[in-house]
Design a protein around this motif. Sequence first.
Motif, short mmCIF file in Angstrom:
data_model
loop_
_atom_site.label_atom_id
_atom_site.label_comp_id
_atom_site.label_asym_id
_atom_site.label_seq_id
_atom_site.Cartn_x
_atom_site.Cartn_y
_atom_site.Cartn_z
N VAL A 87 0.82 -1.23 0.00
CA VAL A 87 0.00 0.00 0.00
C VAL A 87 0.85 1.27 0.00
CG1 VAL A 87 -2.08 -1.02 1.04
CG2 VAL A 87 -0.42 0.10 2.52
N ALA A 88 2.02 1.23 0.65
CA ALA A 88 2.85 2.44 0.64
C ALA A 88 3.24 2.78 -0.79
CB ALA A 88 4.08 2.25 1.50
N LEU A 89 3.63 1.75 -1.55
CA LEU A 89 4.05 2.00 -2.94
C LEU A 89 2.84 2.36 -3.82
CD1 LEU A 89 6.55 -0.96 -3.27
CD2 LEU A 89 7.16 1.47 -3.32
N ALA A 90 1.75 1.62 -3.63
CA ALA A 90 0.58 1.86 -4.49
C ALA A 90 -0.06 3.22 -4.18
CB ALA A 90 -0.45 0.74 -4.30
N ARG A 91 0.05 3.67 -2.94
CA ARG A 91 -0.52 4.98 -2.57
C ARG A 91 0.34 6.12 -3.12
NH1 ARG A 91 -4.21 7.30 1.25
NH2 ARG A 91 -5.24 5.30 0.89
N GLY A 92 1.67 5.96 -3.02
CA GLY A 92 2.58 7.02 -3.51
C GLY A 92 2.17 8.36 -2.95
N PRO B 169 2.99 3.68 -14.57
CA PRO B 169 3.90 4.12 -13.50
C PRO B 169 3.68 3.38 -12.19
CG PRO B 169 2.43 5.92 -14.21
CD PRO B 169 2.21 4.78 -15.13
N LEU B 170 2.41 3.06 -11.92
CA LEU B 170 2.11 2.32 -10.68
C LEU B 170 2.76 0.94 -10.70
CD1 LEU B 170 -1.67 2.55 -9.75
CD2 LEU B 170 0.18 2.02 -8.19
N GLN B 171 2.53 0.23 -11.79
CA GLN B 171 3.05 -1.14 -11.87
C GLN B 171 4.58 -1.14 -11.95
OE1 GLN B 171 2.03 -3.92 -11.06
NE2 GLN B 171 3.54 -5.28 -11.99
N GLU B 172 5.16 -0.10 -12.57
CA GLU B 172 6.63 -0.04 -12.62
C GLU B 172 7.20 -0.01 -11.21
OE1 GLU B 172 7.30 3.25 -15.24
OE2 GLU B 172 7.74 1.90 -16.93
N LYS B 173 6.56 0.81 -10.36
CA LYS B 173 7.01 0.94 -8.98
C LYS B 173 6.83 -0.39 -8.22
CE LYS B 173 4.77 4.45 -7.41
NZ LYS B 173 3.92 5.17 -6.45
N LEU B 174 5.63 -0.96 -8.36
CA LEU B 174 5.34 -2.20 -7.63
C LEU B 174 6.26 -3.33 -8.09
CD1 LEU B 174 1.40 -2.20 -7.63
CD2 LEU B 174 2.91 -1.58 -5.76
N ALA B 175 6.46 -3.43 -9.40
CA ALA B 175 7.27 -4.55 -9.94
C ALA B 175 8.70 -4.48 -9.43
CB ALA B 175 7.23 -4.53 -11.46
N LYS B 176 9.19 -3.27 -9.19
CA LYS B 176 10.59 -3.12 -8.76
C LYS B 176 10.79 -3.51 -7.30
CE LYS B 176 12.17 0.46 -11.76
NZ LYS B 176 11.94 1.88 -11.86
N MET B 177 9.88 -3.08 -6.40
CA MET B 177 10.24 -3.28 -4.99
C MET B 177 9.12 -3.69 -4.04
SD MET B 177 11.23 0.62 -4.38
CE MET B 177 10.61 1.91 -5.40
N ASP B 178 7.95 -4.03 -4.56
CA ASP B 178 6.85 -4.42 -3.68
C ASP B 178 7.19 -5.71 -2.91
OD1 ASP B 178 4.42 -4.89 -2.53
OD2 ASP B 178 3.26 -4.85 -4.39
N LEU B 179 7.03 -5.67 -1.58
CA LEU B 179 7.27 -6.88 -0.77
C LEU B 179 6.39 -8.04 -1.23
CD1 LEU B 179 7.48 -5.41 2.87
CD2 LEU B 179 9.32 -6.53 1.60
N LEU B 180 5.26 -7.69 -1.82
CA LEU B 180 4.31 -8.71 -2.29
C LEU B 180 4.90 -9.58 -3.39
CD1 LEU B 180 1.33 -9.61 -2.08
CD2 LEU B 180 0.72 -7.77 -3.66
N ASN B 181 5.92 -9.06 -4.10
CA ASN B 181 6.47 -9.81 -5.25
C ASN B 181 7.01 -11.19 -4.86
OD1 ASN B 181 5.83 -7.69 -6.87
ND2 ASN B 181 7.85 -6.75 -6.78
N GLU B 182 7.37 -11.34 -3.59
CA GLU B 182 7.88 -12.64 -3.16
C GLU B 182 6.81 -13.73 -3.29
OE1 GLU B 182 9.65 -12.30 0.75
OE2 GLU B 182 9.78 -14.48 0.91
#
Length: 416
Positions: A328-333, A376-389
Amino acid sequence: MSNLEKNKVTRRDALKLIGVGGAGLLIGATGIEAATDKVTNFFTPNKVDASELLPFYGEHQQGITTPAQDFMYLASFQLETTSKNEIKTLFKKWTEAAATLSEGKEIGDSDVLSSPPADTGEAIGLQPMKLTFTFGVGPSFFDKLSIQSKRPSQLKDLPHFPGDDLREEWNGGDIAVQVCANDQQVAFHGLRNLIRIGRGIVSLKWMQHGFQRSQGSDPSGSTPRNLMGFKDGTANPNPKDKDEMNKHVWIQNDNTPTWLAGGSYLVARRIRIRVEEWDRSTLNDQEATFGRHRQSGAPLGEKDEFAELNVKKKDSNGNLMIPADSHVALARGNGKVKILRRSYSYTDGLDIQTGKLDAGLLFVSFQQDIEKQFIPLQEKLAKMDLLNEYIEHNGSAVFACFGGVKKGSYIGEGLI
Ligand code: HEM
């Protein structure tokens, strides 16, 4: 025999259903009558409720700001023709069918004994159950019909994002149809009949079903939970807020062609969740991954689901309450880029290659501008979202959904 008689449960059936076999179990006559009554009630008709009906024609297509029904099918079709006329005829037939089906009616003539029934029949007698259809076209639609000049410039395949593991069988498509309803059989019937009408002109490229908790099981209408156990949809913009929808969802600038005005761009991502890994992670890790509490859905450190989400708030040790790399921190920006999420859970059973569950989120979002919002949202999430694990994107598609259709008109009028 009338249908009513056919549907009536016999006393013998009732006994079977309540588990009374030949074992000599004694049950008083009134007990049996009461049980029989209950079972018979199982088949008694519900009253037709007008609120179950969402008209197909209107200012915007249904299925975008419509509160998410319990079930959905998202189907992606490929063209089997390069004839604009054939597609135009199909769009007219689909419009008529969608309008009829959303009223809970059968399509065409189904009582001519010498020909196959026009309607496939599995929804006969069923209520409309808020059945909606949402139609859109993908980038390749314009190439195949040689109308490239009409393709909106931002309607193109999404760029590759870090971690993408896309499979051709879940990608792209020329036409999308999203069908939603509060009854899975009604939704499937809606889509199946469109597939049937389109045979020879279009064929299915992929199709994904989706579900959420049914509204019957949660009459309070609280935010549904995804398969990771978290409330999903809390911070969505309010679909009833026209200003928000005009700002973030509906396409409507001066250069918008008429077929697209009042429409929206749909992004679909088939995101598999590694449920086995997720189920082994601690609650602490799970909450840090999303930045929200699992039980209440509240931002970390808060109690209420809808409490303000302050990504800068620190605890007494000076640590951020919500990890900066949480979802949410990344998706909220900065809070300015908003999309309307309308996702559903899916499960396709067992992955026989790995012995693991193939289950996840059919992520669907609607936005006015893919380049300024989703990418831009997905670029941010794809790079560092903890959820990616715990997730893996294995399908991707974009479609331009038409504006609303007026009675007498048809989907995509003005495009071909
Ligand atoms: C399996 C994949 C995903 C899961 C399980 C997931 C789940 C969640 C959850 C639980 C929340 C917090 C509650 C809420 O506000 O709805 C959330 C928020 C959000 N998600 Fe996702 N999400 C996924 C993928 C995505 C993707 C691909 C995007 C967009 C590129 C996205 C965009 C957002 C946004 C914009 C918010 C709201 C953030 C805010 O303003 O507070 N999510 N998601």
